[in-house]
Design a protein around this motif. Structure first.
Motif, PDB file in Angstrom:
ATOM      1  N   ALA A   1     -31.371 -29.472   0.350  1.00  0.00           N
ATOM      2  CA  ALA A   1     -29.925 -29.568   0.541  1.00  0.00           C
ATOM      3  C   ALA A   1     -29.271 -30.318  -0.621  1.00  0.00           C
ATOM      4  O   ALA A   1     -28.214 -29.910  -1.125  1.00  0.00           O
ATOM      5  N   VAL A   2     -29.894 -31.406  -1.059  1.00  0.00           N
ATOM      6  CA  VAL A   2     -29.351 -32.176  -2.177  1.00  0.00           C
ATOM      7  C   VAL A   2     -29.327 -31.333  -3.448  1.00  0.00           C
ATOM      8  O   VAL A   2     -28.331 -31.292  -4.186  1.00  0.00           O
ATOM      9  N   ILE A   3     -30.437 -30.632  -3.711  1.00  0.00           N
ATOM     10  CA  ILE A   3     -30.498 -29.764  -4.892  1.00  0.00           C
ATOM     11  C   ILE A   3     -29.425 -28.683  -4.822  1.00  0.00           C
ATOM     12  O   ILE A   3     -28.736 -28.390  -5.808  1.00  0.00           O
ATOM     13  N   GLY A   4     -29.258 -28.095  -3.648  1.00  0.00           N
ATOM     14  CA  GLY A   4     -28.252 -27.042  -3.487  1.00  0.00           C
ATOM     15  C   GLY A   4     -26.843 -27.535  -3.707  1.00  0.00           C
ATOM     16  O   GLY A   4     -26.027 -26.869  -4.356  1.00  0.00           O
ATOM     17  N   ILE A   5     -26.521 -28.718  -3.159  1.00  0.00           N
ATOM     18  CA  ILE A   5     -25.172 -29.279  -3.334  1.00  0.00           C
ATOM     19  C   ILE A   5     -24.897 -29.556  -4.807  1.00  0.00           C
ATOM     20  O   ILE A   5     -23.839 -29.184  -5.343  1.00  0.00           O
ATOM     21  N   ILE A   6     -25.848 -30.190  -5.473  1.00  0.00           N
ATOM     22  CA  ILE A   6     -25.650 -30.539  -6.884  1.00  0.00           C
ATOM     23  C   ILE A   6     -25.579 -29.282  -7.749  1.00  0.00           C
ATOM     24  O   ILE A   6     -24.698 -29.151  -8.619  1.00  0.00           O
ATOM     25  N   ALA A   7     -26.499 -28.341  -7.510  1.00  0.00           N
ATOM     26  CA  ALA A   7     -26.528 -27.118  -8.317  1.00  0.00           C
ATOM     27  C   ALA A   7     -25.256 -26.305  -8.126  1.00  0.00           C
ATOM     28  O   ALA A   7     -24.681 -25.780  -9.093  1.00  0.00           O
ATOM     29  N   GLY A   8     -24.790 -26.170  -6.878  1.00  0.00           N
ATOM     30  CA  GLY A   8     -23.563 -25.426  -6.625  1.00  0.00           C
ATOM     31  C   GLY A   8     -22.354 -26.077  -7.258  1.00  0.00           C
ATOM     32  O   GLY A   8     -21.482 -25.402  -7.812  1.00  0.00           O
ATOM     33  N   PHE A   9     -22.284 -27.412  -7.189  1.00  0.00           N
ATOM     34  CA  PHE A   9     -21.162 -28.146  -7.777  1.00  0.00           C
ATOM     35  C   PHE A   9     -21.136 -27.976  -9.300  1.00  0.00           C
ATOM     36  O   PHE A   9     -20.093 -27.659  -9.889  1.00  0.00           O
ATOM     37  N   ILE A  10     -22.298 -28.175  -9.937  1.00  0.00           N
ATOM     38  CA  ILE A  10     -22.361 -28.045 -11.390  1.00  0.00           C
ATOM     39  C   ILE A  10     -22.047 -26.608 -11.817  1.00  0.00           C
ATOM     40  O   ILE A  10     -21.304 -26.382 -12.788  1.00  0.00           O
ATOM     41  N   ALA A  11     -22.595 -25.641 -11.101  1.00  0.00           N
ATOM     42  CA  ALA A  11     -22.350 -24.233 -11.443  1.00  0.00           C
ATOM     43  C   ALA A  11     -20.876 -23.884 -11.296  1.00  0.00           C
ATOM     44  O   ALA A  11     -20.309 -23.160 -12.127  1.00  0.00           O
ATOM     45  N   ARG A  12     -20.231 -24.405 -10.249  1.00  0.00           N
ATOM     46  CA  ARG A  12     -18.801 -24.126 -10.046  1.00  0.00           C
ATOM     47  C   ARG A  12     -17.956 -24.710 -11.168  1.00  0.00           C
ATOM     48  O   ARG A  12     -17.081 -24.033 -11.713  1.00  0.00           O
TER      49      ARG A  12
ATOM     50  N   ALA B   1     -49.735 -35.926  12.422  1.00  0.00           N
ATOM     51  CA  ALA B   1     -49.045 -34.644  12.274  1.00  0.00           C
ATOM     52  C   ALA B   1     -47.527 -34.834  12.322  1.00  0.00           C
ATOM     53  O   ALA B   1     -46.793 -34.263  11.500  1.00  0.00           O
ATOM     54  N   ILE B   2     -47.044 -35.665  13.268  1.00  0.00           N
ATOM     55  CA  ILE B   2     -45.603 -35.898  13.384  1.00  0.00           C
ATOM     56  C   ILE B   2     -45.080 -36.609  12.138  1.00  0.00           C
ATOM     57  O   ILE B   2     -44.011 -36.267  11.604  1.00  0.00           O
ATOM     58  N   GLY B   3     -45.822 -37.611  11.655  1.00  0.00           N
ATOM     59  CA  GLY B   3     -45.391 -38.319  10.459  1.00  0.00           C
ATOM     60  C   GLY B   3     -45.342 -37.423   9.239  1.00  0.00           C
ATOM     61  O   GLY B   3     -44.392 -37.475   8.437  1.00  0.00           O
ATOM     62  N   THR B   4     -46.388 -36.591   9.078  1.00  0.00           N
ATOM     63  CA  THR B   4     -46.403 -35.655   7.948  1.00  0.00           C
ATOM     64  C   THR B   4     -45.276 -34.647   8.063  1.00  0.00           C
ATOM     65  O   THR B   4     -44.616 -34.315   7.070  1.00  0.00           O
ATOM     66  N   TRP B   5     -45.044 -34.179   9.267  1.00  0.00           N
ATOM     67  CA  TRP B   5     -43.964 -33.207   9.488  1.00  0.00           C
ATOM     68  C   TRP B   5     -42.611 -33.813   9.126  1.00  0.00           C
ATOM     69  O   TRP B   5     -41.792 -33.179   8.461  1.00  0.00           O
ATOM     70  N   PHE B   6     -42.381 -35.059   9.544  1.00  0.00           N
ATOM     71  CA  PHE B   6     -41.106 -35.704   9.250  1.00  0.00           C
ATOM     72  C   PHE B   6     -40.935 -35.922   7.750  1.00  0.00           C
ATOM     73  O   PHE B   6     -39.859 -35.656   7.195  1.00  0.00           O
ATOM     74  N   GLY B   7     -41.995 -36.382   7.090  1.00  0.00           N
ATOM     75  CA  GLY B   7     -41.883 -36.686   5.671  1.00  0.00           C
ATOM     76  C   GLY B   7     -41.838 -35.461   4.788  1.00  0.00           C
ATOM     77  O   GLY B   7     -41.044 -35.388   3.827  1.00  0.00           O
ATOM     78  N   VAL B   8     -42.681 -34.473   5.099  1.00  0.00           N
ATOM     79  CA  VAL B   8     -42.781 -33.288   4.232  1.00  0.00           C
ATOM     80  C   VAL B   8     -41.759 -32.223   4.627  1.00  0.00           C
ATOM     81  O   VAL B   8     -40.960 -31.765   3.799  1.00  0.00           O
ATOM     82  N   ALA B   9     -41.782 -31.809   5.896  1.00  0.00           N
ATOM     83  CA  ALA B   9     -40.933 -30.689   6.316  1.00  0.00           C
ATOM     84  C   ALA B   9     -39.456 -31.063   6.349  1.00  0.00           C
ATOM     85  O   ALA B   9     -38.606 -30.310   5.862  1.00  0.00           O
ATOM     86  N   LEU B  10     -39.138 -32.222   6.934  1.00  0.00           N
ATOM     87  CA  LEU B  10     -37.736 -32.593   7.075  1.00  0.00           C
ATOM     88  C   LEU B  10     -37.150 -33.221   5.813  1.00  0.00           C
ATOM     89  O   LEU B  10     -36.097 -32.790   5.334  1.00  0.00           O
ATOM     90  N   LEU B  11     -37.838 -34.241   5.279  1.00  0.00           N
ATOM     91  CA  LEU B  11     -37.261 -34.957   4.146  1.00  0.00           C
ATOM     92  C   LEU B  11     -37.442 -34.216   2.827  1.00  0.00           C
ATOM     93  O   LEU B  11     -36.473 -34.020   2.081  1.00  0.00           O
ATOM     94  N   TYR B  12     -38.668 -33.795   2.546  1.00  0.00           N
ATOM     95  CA  TYR B  12     -38.917 -33.183   1.242  1.00  0.00           C
ATOM     96  C   TYR B  12     -38.417 -31.737   1.181  1.00  0.00           C
ATOM     97  O   TYR B  12     -37.694 -31.362   0.252  1.00  0.00           O
ATOM     98  N   GLN B  13     -38.776 -30.937   2.179  1.00  0.00           N
ATOM     99  CA  GLN B  13     -38.413 -29.519   2.113  1.00  0.00           C
ATOM    100  C   GLN B  13     -36.941 -29.276   2.456  1.00  0.00           C
ATOM    101  O   GLN B  13     -36.269 -28.501   1.785  1.00  0.00           O
ATOM    102  N   ILE B  14     -36.432 -29.917   3.504  1.00  0.00           N
ATOM    103  CA  ILE B  14     -35.069 -29.632   3.954  1.00  0.00           C
ATOM    104  C   ILE B  14     -34.045 -30.533   3.266  1.00  0.00           C
ATOM    105  O   ILE B  14     -33.103 -30.052   2.622  1.00  0.00           O
ATOM    106  N   ALA B  15     -34.207 -31.828   3.386  1.00  0.00           N
ATOM    107  CA  ALA B  15     -33.208 -32.741   2.829  1.00  0.00           C
ATOM    108  C   ALA B  15     -33.112 -32.621   1.309  1.00  0.00           C
ATOM    109  O   ALA B  15     -32.008 -32.557   0.743  1.00  0.00           O
ATOM    110  N   LEU B  16     -34.260 -32.593   0.634  1.00  0.00           N
ATOM    111  CA  LEU B  16     -34.233 -32.465  -0.825  1.00  0.00           C
ATOM    112  C   LEU B  16     -33.641 -31.130  -1.246  1.00  0.00           C
ATOM    113  O   LEU B  16     -32.882 -31.054  -2.230  1.00  0.00           O
TER     114      LEU B  16
END
Length: 557
Positions: free
Chosen positions: A215-226, A198-213
């Motif tokens: 954030a990366v999408i948001g930074i890139i999308a905001g920069f390109i849109a600006r 459960a902890i491993g899945t939480w770290f990989g899915v919730a933190l890395l895929y849902q949150i970190a990814l």
């Protein structure tokens, strides 16, 4: 000969009832927001309850879709996405980088404590396991940007709450809505999987895929849109309407993309909003238009009308321990204990919160709203989609419990400001009755909190000239607090119209005062915008003093 038929089904009633409410509320919006200090979301929720199934039964969303939960979640998703995008866009230049230490404190230790405290209250109230209570507690841990916007905007906030504190609370409410996912899925994965897995899945899915990814999408999308928007604006390709609505359309685009790939769309929109206005260009260009705020207001009012119609009143029975008294106790304890004590204890290590008064405000006004509805439905969806989840009573309790807490938050936070101001007015009235104000020592002048309009741009500000009016209403009757000062720094603005009311018998109505002195003390840290209005050093009679913004320099009529 044709017959006239009156259409009374939902398709015709919904736009008429919602549009009519928004229109008539708009006609008296200044009175509601800047005189009575009533929250539009509170009025919208009460109106929704009245026209909903509980009262008049003119609107019943249960018949709109085969799955009301899906409709509610998607409505809340888009309301949140637009709100957090606007929250990100309205923050100053590179704000997240400049205030990272305050945000880290609010988003990690304080939000974690809010989660644990809420879960503890729910555990003991429903006599359930702490793991199950953690899932419900995660739904109400984030502060809501829709309700926070209603508190942090308007005359009261501009007059009493420093810009610094408003900005940090806006940033917190925008960021922690998306960060609710890790808290929720931490509990859900532990219900579903063995501890280590459960902890491993939480770290990989919730933190890395849902949150970190996200954030990366948001930074890139905001920069390109600006960059794209600035290029199009410089080249003369974009019209004014499209320019002003670009942040809203960007949020809709990102919701679609993130929903398709399964990442955190809410957090992505907030990050994109910050990236979009990182250099402050878009914020400065749009800050005086009001279009984004108007669209956001329409969306938030519509949502809370909808919320008023879907509150599950029939669920609050002894079944599943949802007795009304138990629900009231849960709501009360969460309102008092979830956030306020933690902020009051830790505010000295939060740089953006500098005094205990600011900590009291920040601790009390941490509303629970749209995001809680969204996460409660997501919890039910996750439990239903995974048959092996050991969810116990969570699926039955989470939605009615969260709805009750949201109802309590909208009600309590919606009436807090009027009650505080009413208390100040009573206190001031008692002081006047005791004769302590209208007999000042020689040389003293009266200081009255104003609705002084101030424009901020980075660290610079401009103060406009003002017109002063003397009327028959005393400062006490106006409801504003009164103070005394004997150390004014005097400036003299362009004048000045003086008209006496019927009770001002000792004011010379025929003579214009040779000058009217105004001294103001502007303390940005404490959020006090004050002025001293005097006539030859003394305010001679009970009068109302109103500061009117006159940037056009035209005389008042």
């Amino acid at each position: 000969m044709g017959e006239i038929h009156i259409q009374t089904d939902q398709l015709q009633l919904v736009p008429a009832l919602i549009g009519g409410f928004i229109f008539f509320l708009g006609l008296c919006s200044l009175i509601a927001k800047e005189r009575l200090y009533l929250s539009e979301t509170l009025l919208a929720m009460v109106y929704g309850i009245i026209i909903g199934p509980r009262a008049l039964n003119w609107i019943n969303p249960a018949g709109w879709s085969s799955n009301e939960m899906v409709l509610s979640q998607e409505f809340s998703r888009y309301a949140l996405a637009v709100e957090v995008m606007i929250a990100g866009v309205t923050l100053p230049k590179k704000y997240v980088l400049k205030e990272w230490s305050s945000l880290v404190m609010l988003l990690l230790p304080i939000m974690s404590i809010m989660w644990l405290v809420s879960a503890a209250i729910i555990k003991f109230a429903f006599q359930m396991s702490f793991l199950h209570a953690l899932a419900i507690g995660a739904c109400v841990a984030p502060t809501d940007p829709v309700l926070a916007n209603a508190i942090l905007k308007g005359m009261f906030a501009e007059t009493h709450v420093p810009v610094r504190l408003r900005n940090i609370l806006t940033a917190e409410s925008g960021a922690n809505d998306g960060l609710g996912y890790p808290f929720l899925f931490f509990a859900l994965y532990l219900m579903r999987l063995p501890g280590g897995q459960a902890i491993g899945t939480w770290f990989g899915v919730a933190l890395l895929y849902q949150i970190a990814l996200s954030a990366v999408i948001g930074i890139i999308a905001g920069f390109i849109a600006r960059k794209a928007l600035r290029y199009a604006e410089t080249a003369g390709w974009v019209d004014k309407e499209s320019f002003l609505s670009s942040s809203i359309t960007l949020s809709l685009l990102l919701v679609g993309i993130c929903t398709i790939i399964g990442t955190d769309d809410i957090f992505c929109c907030f990050v994109a909003g910050n990236s979009f206005t990182w250099d402050d260009w878009f914020r400065v260009e749009t800050e005086d238009t009001g279009l984004q705020e108007a669209l956001n207001g329409l969306l938030s009012i519509s949502f809370f009308i909808y919320f008023g119609t879907i509150i599950p009143w029939s669920s609050y029975t002894s079944d599943n321990m949802l007795d009304p008294w138990r629900v009231v106790v849960i709501v009360t304890l969460i309102m008092v204990l979830r956030r306020l004590p933690t902020i009051m204890i830790l505010y000295k290590i939060i740089p953006a919160i500098r005094t205990w008064q600011e900590a009291l405000f920040a601790g009390w006004f941490g509303p629970i709203g749209v995001s809680a509805i969204f996460y409660s439905i997501e919890t039910i969806k996750q439990l239903d989609d995974n048959e092996h989840s050991n969810g116990g009573r969570v699926a039955d309790l989470v939605y009615p419990t969260v709805c009750a807490i949201v109802f309590g938050s909208v009600l309590v936070h919606g009436v807090s400001i009027p009650l505080v101001l009413m208390g100040k007015r009573v206190k001031t009235t008692l002081s006047v009755s005791a004769g302590s104000i209208w007999n000042p020592p020689a040389g003293l002048s009266f200081r009255n909190l104003s609705t002084w309009k101030r424009r901020n741009k980075d660290t610079k500000r401009t103060q406009s000239d003002a017109n002063i009016y003397m009327g028959a209403m005393s400062p006490v009757e106006s409801g504003l607090p009164i103070y005394a000062s004997n150390s004014p720094g005097i400036i003299t603005p362009a004048f000045h119209q003086h008209t006496a009311g019927p009770s001002d018998s000792n004011i010379n109505e025929s003579a214009q005062p040779p000058s009217t002195d105004i001294a103001f003390q502007d303390n940005i840290d404490k959020g006090s915008n004050s002025y001293i209005a005097t006539h030859n050093g003394i305010l001679a009679a009970p009068s109302r003093v109103v500061i009117a913004d006159t940037h056009d320099k035209k005389p008042a009529s």
